[in-house]
Motif scaffolding. Structure first.
Motif, PDB file in Angstrom:
ATOM      1  N   ALA A  57       0.849  -1.198   0.000  1.00 56.59           N
ATOM      2  CA  ALA A  57       0.000   0.000   0.000  1.00 56.59           C
ATOM      3  C   ALA A  57       0.882   1.246   0.000  1.00 56.59           C
ATOM      4  O   ALA A  57       1.769   1.385   0.850  1.00 56.59           O
ATOM      5  CB  ALA A  57      -0.898  -0.003   1.231  1.00 56.59           C
ATOM      6  N   LYS A  58       0.643   2.112  -0.961  1.00 62.57           N
ATOM      7  CA  LYS A  58       1.443   3.323  -1.079  1.00 62.57           C
ATOM      8  C   LYS A  58       0.886   4.412  -0.163  1.00 62.57           C
ATOM      9  O   LYS A  58      -0.307   4.705  -0.182  1.00 62.57           O
ATOM     10  CB  LYS A  58       1.439   3.817  -2.525  1.00 62.57           C
ATOM     11  CG  LYS A  58       2.186   2.889  -3.476  1.00 62.57           C
ATOM     12  CD  LYS A  58       2.231   3.485  -4.875  1.00 62.57           C
ATOM     13  CE  LYS A  58       3.009   2.592  -5.819  1.00 62.57           C
ATOM     14  NZ  LYS A  58       3.065   3.166  -7.204  1.00 62.57           N
ATOM     15  N   LYS A  59       1.746   4.947   0.654  1.00 62.52           N
ATOM     16  CA  LYS A  59       1.353   6.037   1.533  1.00 62.52           C
ATOM     17  C   LYS A  59       1.413   7.349   0.773  1.00 62.52           C
ATOM     18  O   LYS A  59       2.326   7.560  -0.038  1.00 62.52           O
ATOM     19  CB  LYS A  59       2.288   6.103   2.744  1.00 62.52           C
ATOM     20  CG  LYS A  59       2.186   4.887   3.647  1.00 62.52           C
ATOM     21  CD  LYS A  59       3.108   5.040   4.840  1.00 62.52           C
ATOM     22  CE  LYS A  59       3.027   3.822   5.754  1.00 62.52           C
ATOM     23  NZ  LYS A  59       3.952   3.963   6.914  1.00 62.52           N
ATOM     24  N   PRO A  60       0.453   8.223   1.007  1.00 60.20           N
ATOM     25  CA  PRO A  60       0.508   9.517   0.303  1.00 60.20           C
ATOM     26  C   PRO A  60       1.737  10.317   0.735  1.00 60.20           C
ATOM     27  O   PRO A  60       1.995  10.501   1.931  1.00 60.20           O
ATOM     28  CB  PRO A  60      -0.792  10.212   0.742  1.00 60.20           C
ATOM     29  CG  PRO A  60      -1.189   9.528   2.012  1.00 60.20           C
ATOM     30  CD  PRO A  60      -0.702   8.120   1.906  1.00 60.20           C
ATOM     31  N   ALA A  61       2.481  10.764  -0.268  1.00 62.03           N
ATOM     32  CA  ALA A  61       3.706  11.505   0.037  1.00 62.03           C
ATOM     33  C   ALA A  61       3.368  12.937   0.453  1.00 62.03           C
ATOM     34  O   ALA A  61       2.531  13.600  -0.181  1.00 62.03           O
ATOM     35  CB  ALA A  61       4.622  11.511  -1.188  1.00 62.03           C
TER      36      ALA A  61
END
Length: 263
Positions: A57-61
């Motif tokens: 899951a990609k965390k919002p940068a």
């Protein structure tokens, strides 16, 4: 209306004891585990997860800069400003951190297997005396074991060896009355290394390397310790069998496996 039933409050100071369960796969002794790697593969049903990959899951940068409007005709109309401002002051030197790895190795606490107690008959697995049965005297400060043959039985003198290279047997000798000389320690076994002399013309073949010679002090200490060990062996109920056991060499034949044996 009848008052509601009073709820029992848990007694203060009493905490629920956590149940510690036994692991499914545990050590049976001598490094042998209950289930093999293949058996545990099927027990845990790991075959169901082969080839399956879960996308991370990609965390919002978080943005590093934000855009701010700037007034004025010749100022461009906008600026990019850092969200977290840089430090205004930096230390001239880094803080000195404690490094626990620099503690002296000689001051470390030494551990010892429960089966290795003074008087236990050991089987040596390494060194020039491998295969011989020796008597454990004590553990030195360095963690190495002090053992003896005795010398008159199997020609194994007082020497040090790591507990990794021995097998502890169930045979034990009562050496509670044994008194070791105070000078027998780790420094006692250290050899003196002499520096090589500088080679000059004409003396290449004259000087020969001196072979190691056992000192008179070492011989006297060996006789004193072996005398006490022999006295303890004679007090044993099966002294004759024990003397034959210590003099015999240990080895494995075909279809013999150490993890299936009881020493």
């Amino acid at each position: 209306m009848a008052p509601p039933a009073a709820q029992k409050k848990p007694a203060e100071g009493k905490k629920d004891a956590k149940k510690v369960g036994k692991p499914r796969n545990y050590d049976l002794g001598n490094g042998v585990v209950r289930f093999s790697k293949t058996r545990m593969f099927h027990k845990k049903a790991l075959y169901k997860f082969i080839g399956k990959k879960t996308a991370a899951a990609k965390k919002p940068a978080k943005p590093r800069v934000i855009e701010k409007p700037i007034g004025g005709e010749k100022n461009g109309g906008k600026r990019y400003v850092l969200v977290e401002k840089r430090r205004a002051v930096y230390p001239t030197q880094d803080r000195i951190k404690k490094r626990p790895a620099k503690q002296l190795f000689r001051d470390h606490k030494r551990s010892l297997r429960d089966t290795l107690t003074p008087g236990t008959v050991l089987i040596l697995l390494a060194g020039s005396h491998k295969g011989k049965r020796v008597v454990l005297l004590k553990q030195l400060k360095s963690g190495l074991l002090l053992v003896t043959g005795p010398f008159e039985i199997n020609a194994c003198p007082l020497r040090r060896i790591s507990q990794r290279y021995v097998i502890g047997t169930q045979t034990k000798i009562d050496i509670s009355g044994l008194k070791l000389p105070k000078n027998i320690n780790d420094e006692y076994f250290r050899r003196i290394r002499q520096k090589r002399p500088k080679k000059e013309e004409g003396d290449i073949f004259k000087e020969k390397k001196e072979a190691y010679k056992v000192s008179d002090q070492r011989k006297a200490d060996q006789k004193e310790v072996d005398k006490q060990v022999f006295a303890a062996i004679r007090k044993h109920t099966d002294s004759k069998i024990l003397l034959a056991y210590l003099s015999a060499m240990w080895g494995l034949r075909s279809s013999q496996y150490p993890h299936r044996m009881k020493f």
